[in-house]
Scaffold this motif. Structure first.
Motif, mmCIF file in Angstrom:
data_model
loop_
_atom_site.group_PDB
_atom_site.id
_atom_site.type_symbol
_atom_site.label_atom_id
_atom_site.label_comp_id
_atom_site.label_asym_id
_atom_site.label_seq_id
_atom_site.Cartn_x
_atom_site.Cartn_y
_atom_site.Cartn_z
ATOM 1 N N TRP A 270 0.831 -1.239 -0.011
ATOM 2 C CA TRP A 270 0.035 -0.072 0.004
ATOM 3 C C TRP A 270 0.763 0.957 -0.134
ATOM 4 O O TRP A 270 0.616 2.318 -0.960
ATOM 5 C CB TRP A 270 -0.967 0.018 1.158
ATOM 6 C CG TRP A 270 -1.917 1.158 1.276
ATOM 7 C CD1 TRP A 270 -1.743 2.203 1.815
ATOM 8 C CD2 TRP A 270 -3.301 1.256 0.658
ATOM 9 N NE1 TRP A 270 -2.715 3.131 1.773
ATOM 10 C CE2 TRP A 270 -3.623 2.444 0.982
ATOM 11 C CE3 TRP A 270 -3.864 0.520 -0.229
ATOM 12 C CZ2 TRP A 270 -4.859 2.995 0.367
ATOM 13 C CZ3 TRP A 270 -5.329 0.941 -0.587
ATOM 14 C CH2 TRP A 270 -5.513 1.969 -0.251
ATOM 15 N N SER A 271 1.679 1.351 0.880
ATOM 16 C CA SER A 271 2.469 2.540 1.115
ATOM 17 C C SER A 271 4.044 2.409 1.234
ATOM 18 O O SER A 271 4.795 3.378 1.413
ATOM 19 C CB SER A 271 2.062 3.390 2.403
ATOM 20 O OG SER A 271 1.983 2.612 3.443
ATOM 21 N N ASP A 272 4.646 1.302 1.300
ATOM 22 C CA ASP A 272 6.040 1.153 1.088
ATOM 23 C C ASP A 272 6.519 0.541 -0.021
ATOM 24 O O ASP A 272 5.810 -0.062 -0.770
ATOM 25 C CB ASP A 272 6.257 0.368 2.477
ATOM 26 C CG ASP A 272 5.959 0.830 3.847
ATOM 27 O OD1 ASP A 272 6.025 2.018 4.085
ATOM 28 O OD2 ASP A 272 5.279 0.021 4.805
ATOM 29 N N GLY B 183 5.258 1.553 -3.452
ATOM 30 C CA GLY B 183 3.901 1.363 -2.871
ATOM 31 C C GLY B 183 2.767 1.969 -3.824
ATOM 32 O O GLY B 183 3.140 2.679 -4.626
ATOM 33 N N LYS C 134 0.513 3.937 -2.845
ATOM 34 C CA LYS C 134 0.541 5.445 -2.191
ATOM 35 C C LYS C 134 1.617 6.336 -3.118
ATOM 36 O O LYS C 134 1.361 7.363 -3.906
ATOM 37 C CB LYS C 134 0.582 5.504 -0.779
ATOM 38 C CG LYS C 134 0.804 6.946 -0.391
ATOM 39 C CD LYS C 134 1.098 7.000 1.271
ATOM 40 C CE LYS C 134 1.216 8.502 1.576
ATOM 41 N NZ LYS C 134 -0.234 9.145 1.579
ATOM 42 N N GLU C 135 2.853 5.668 -3.276
ATOM 43 C CA GLU C 135 3.920 6.592 -3.822
ATOM 44 C C GLU C 135 3.713 6.409 -5.234
ATOM 45 O O GLU C 135 4.071 7.458 -6.070
ATOM 46 C CB GLU C 135 5.371 6.031 -3.399
ATOM 47 C CG GLU C 135 5.784 5.958 -2.144
ATOM 48 C CD GLU C 135 5.206 5.056 -1.209
ATOM 49 O OE1 GLU C 135 4.989 5.447 -0.050
ATOM 50 O OE2 GLU C 135 4.483 4.083 -1.730
ATOM 51 N N GLU D 110 0.623 9.102 -5.945
ATOM 52 C CA GLU D 110 1.153 10.597 -5.324
ATOM 53 C C GLU D 110 2.216 11.422 -6.093
ATOM 54 O O GLU D 110 2.436 12.645 -5.978
ATOM 55 C CB GLU D 110 1.087 10.553 -3.855
ATOM 56 C CG GLU D 110 -0.243 10.243 -3.470
ATOM 57 C CD GLU D 110 0.055 10.452 -1.538
ATOM 58 O OE1 GLU D 110 -1.133 10.392 -0.963
ATOM 59 O OE2 GLU D 110 1.055 10.580 -0.954
ATOM 60 N N SER E 37 -2.811 4.003 5.304
ATOM 61 C CA SER E 37 -2.494 5.576 5.109
ATOM 62 C C SER E 37 -3.304 5.962 4.027
ATOM 63 O O SER E 37 -3.695 5.113 3.047
ATOM 64 C CB SER E 37 -1.011 5.854 4.876
ATOM 65 O OG SER E 37 -0.346 5.359 3.793
ATOM 66 N N ILE F 248 -4.620 7.762 0.700
ATOM 67 C CA ILE F 248 -3.976 8.056 -0.584
ATOM 68 C C ILE F 248 -4.509 9.302 -1.122
ATOM 69 O O ILE F 248 -5.754 9.274 -1.496
ATOM 70 C CB ILE F 248 -3.887 7.088 -1.551
ATOM 71 C CG1 ILE F 248 -3.056 5.865 -1.144
ATOM 72 C CG2 ILE F 248 -3.506 7.419 -3.053
ATOM 73 C CD1 ILE F 248 -2.971 4.663 -1.924
#
Length: 633
Positions: A160-162, A169, A171-172, A175, A195, A197
């Motif tokens: 998801w975010s890493d 991830g 998210k990265e 964004e 987290s 997004i």
């Protein structure tokens, strides 16, 4: 191809096929976000022409000359290979391969088609460099559609975010960077959504999956949306991949929809959004909050979500919701009002689904919520509480208590409704030892009802307030309703307990004591209809749906007290565990009957509601009652 930096595209180990020249500070460009433009070919088909099913055709020219060349700076164009997938009606799928400068035409049955293009470098055949899609291409008999596809940077994600083993991830990937993205989720996220997004960049992001993948909320994301769109366009689902992505909001509760659109757009082509309980506002699955935002649903499923108004999708005034397909069901949100006892104190509360929300009261030891409604995304409950030896009538706007004016020693409220933003509550107050029926307008004006003892139900129709209740005549209770403040007697009635108006006709529920038995009734205007029962029976709530009258109540057969509702005059018993149960309120939503009440299991009294004839227990302390019910969808 895996995007690891907002301005560059990285391949490992080969050199990049996409690069960003001096504009982005890198020295070499292999391809600048390839844009595929259609070339009008007339009847000149390439060797890749496919003569297949149907009476229409789709033609796509791959970059080689003309307008496409101006967007492409390519040093190794001869190494480019394209895979094309044509997805059409009834699950039809046609796949083709082509090289740089070639043209593909396929014959296709009439209907809506999607064309997906993947770009590869022949030197690294397992590495996808870019993906693009054109959707909703209308193929007609005898017609040829020249298709343009805008390509996007291809990224695979596994977290998801890493940063994961295959790249950034989700998210990265979303964004970062200003170029359009086509993101493929390859496997389940072991950590889930942890987290928010935020798509705040003006670009298009398409998320596709391979297989069936579910993303679950984690405690780290408590209360938040999965996705917030403040600019750009987020797309879920690609027919070329055919996988199913589920966004799962459970367990726990949230303060937002799973997807919120402030500005920009959200498109759902497939997958599912489910099980999000938004306790702070409207929209359980998707909320579009402004006129500059939009949601388009072409496919997929939205189900099992709950919110304070519109458990599935909520588009605020001026916002756009376009429904082209998909399924939205099972998002009804059930609100019940009552109280629970945690050991000596009765505490007013309401339940959203099975989540209990306490309502504040001060200066006393007991409080009760007796009625509930939802208006413009806010929950309103009515009731009373005890303070300094006085019972005080009030209602709660959300969890803010509004005390109501009265004279005398005590007062209470039994019902609430809202019309045109005005809050109406019905009840009584006691002044000088005399109990008087009344209703309140907002929390300022008290309106006495002529000769009344208690007002037990309230509704507003055509700007007129209708209240149900009873009065005393020589010590005998008599059922009645008031239109405004004009009283109308109900034949043979003892107490009227609920009221509704449908098609200009007044319906009230109640009962009568003939000295031997207590009998449940409803009245159409002043014409009484007996309801079947055994022993003693009570009708306590009423609604009309589709021209059918529904009343809630209970009866005692000499052994047990049995909760029930009547569909017209047909009695439907409601299941309980133990010797006694009571149905006190009723509503109908989407053809489903909802009733609220409580039952005694022989040890404790337990608040509950029934969905049809399925009992849903509500969390309480030692005991509790549910007095009112309201359903939003």
């Amino acid at each position: 191809m895996l995007k690891t930096d907002p301005n560059t595209v990285k391949t490992t180990p080969p050199p990049p096929i996409f690069s960003v020249n001096v504009l982005f500070g890198t020295p070499y460009i292999a391809l600048l976000l390839g844009i595929l433009f259609a070339l009008v070919l007339g009847a000149c088909f390439s060797p890749l022409e496919y003569k297949g099913e149907g009476d229409g055709s789709l033609t796509i020219g791959l970059p080689g000359s003309g307008p496409a060349a101006k967007a492409v700076l390519l040093g190794s164009k001869d190494n480019l290979r394209y895979e094309l997938t044509f997805s059409g009606p009834g699950g039809r799928r046609i796949t083709r391969s082509a090289g740089w400068g070639e043209t593909v035409t396929v014959q296709a049955v009439p209907g809506r088609w999607t064309v997906t293009v993947k770009a590869f470098d022949e030197a690294f055949p397992d590495t996808i460099n870019a993906v693009g899609e054109a959707r909703d291409i209308d193929v007609r008999v005898g017609g040829n559609n020249n298709v343009s596809v805008k390509m996007a940077v291809y990224t695979e994600v596994s977290t998801w975010s890493d940063t994961g083993p295959t790249g950034p991830g989700l998210k990265e990937a979303i964004e970062n960077g200003s170029m359009d993205d086509f993101i493929v989720i390859k496997n389940e996220f072991s950590g889930g959504a942890d987290s928010l997004i935020d798509l705040a960049i003006s670009k298009k992001v398409t998320i596709a999956v391979e297989g069936t993948i579910t993303i679950n909320r984690t405690p780290a994301l408590s209360g938040e949306s999965f996705f917030k769109i403040t600019s750009g366009n987020l797309v879920l689902g690609s027919p070329a991949y055919g996988g199913t992505l589920t966004l799962n909001g459970g367990p726990g509760t949230a303060d937002n929809a799973l997807v919120t659109v402030n500005s920009g757009s959200f498109t759902m082509n497939s997958g599912a959004i489910r099980n999000n309980i938004n306790i702070a506002g409207p929209g359980g699955a998707v909320e579009v909050s402004s006129a500059s935002g939009s949601f388009t649903m072409n496919g997929g499923l939205i189900t099992g979500n709950s919110a304070i108004g519109y458990g599935g999708v909520y588009a605020h005034p001026g916002a756009s919701f376009n429904r082209g397909g998909g399924t939205i069901n099972g998002n009804d949100t059930v609100f019940t009002a009552g109280f629970y006892d945690d050991g000596g104190t009765s505490k007013p509360c309401y339940w959203q689904g099975t989540t209990r929300i306490d309502l504040p009261f001060t200066g006393g030891t007991n409080g009760v919520a007796t009625g509930i409604t939802v208006y413009d995304g806010t929950v309103y409950t009515a009731g009373y509480y005890n303070a300094a030896g006085t019972r005080k009538p009030c209602y709660w706007e959300g969890t803010t208590r509004r005390d109501l004016p009265f004279t005398g020693s005590t007062g209470g409220i039994f019902a609430i409704t809202i019309s045109g933003g005005t809050v109406y509550t019905a009840g009584y107050y006691e002044d000088g030892g005399v109990r008087k029926a009344c209703y309140w307008v907002n929390n300022t004006n008290k309106i006495d009802l002529s000769g009344g003892y208690e007002a037990t139900g309230i509704t507003v129709s055509g700007g007129t307030v209708y209240t149900a209740g009873y009065y005393e005549d020589g010590g005998v209770r008599k059922a009645c309703y008031w239109q405004g403040t004009t009283k109308t007697d109900l034949s043979g009635g003892y107490e009227a307990t609920g009221i509704t108006v449908s098609g200009g006709t007044v319906y009230t529920a109640g009962y009568y004591n003939d000295g031997i038995n207590i009998k449940p009734y409803y009245w159409l205007e002043t014409t009484r209809t007996d309801l079947p029962f055994t022993g003693n029976g009570y009708a306590r709530g009423i609604t009309v749906s589709g021209g059918t009258v529904y009343t809630a109540g209970y009866y005692n057969d000499g052994i047990n007290t049995n909760p029930c509702y009547w569909l017209g005059t047909t009695r439907i018993n409601l299941p309980i565990t133990g010797p006694a149960g009571y149905a006190l309120a009723i509503t109908v939503s989407g053809g489903t009957v909802y009733t609220a009440g409580f039952y005694d299991d022989g040890i404790n009294t337990n608040p509950c509601y029934w969905l049809g004839t399925t009992r849903i227990d509500l969390p309480a302390g030692i005991e509790g009652y549910a007095y009112g019910i309201f359903v939003t969808d």
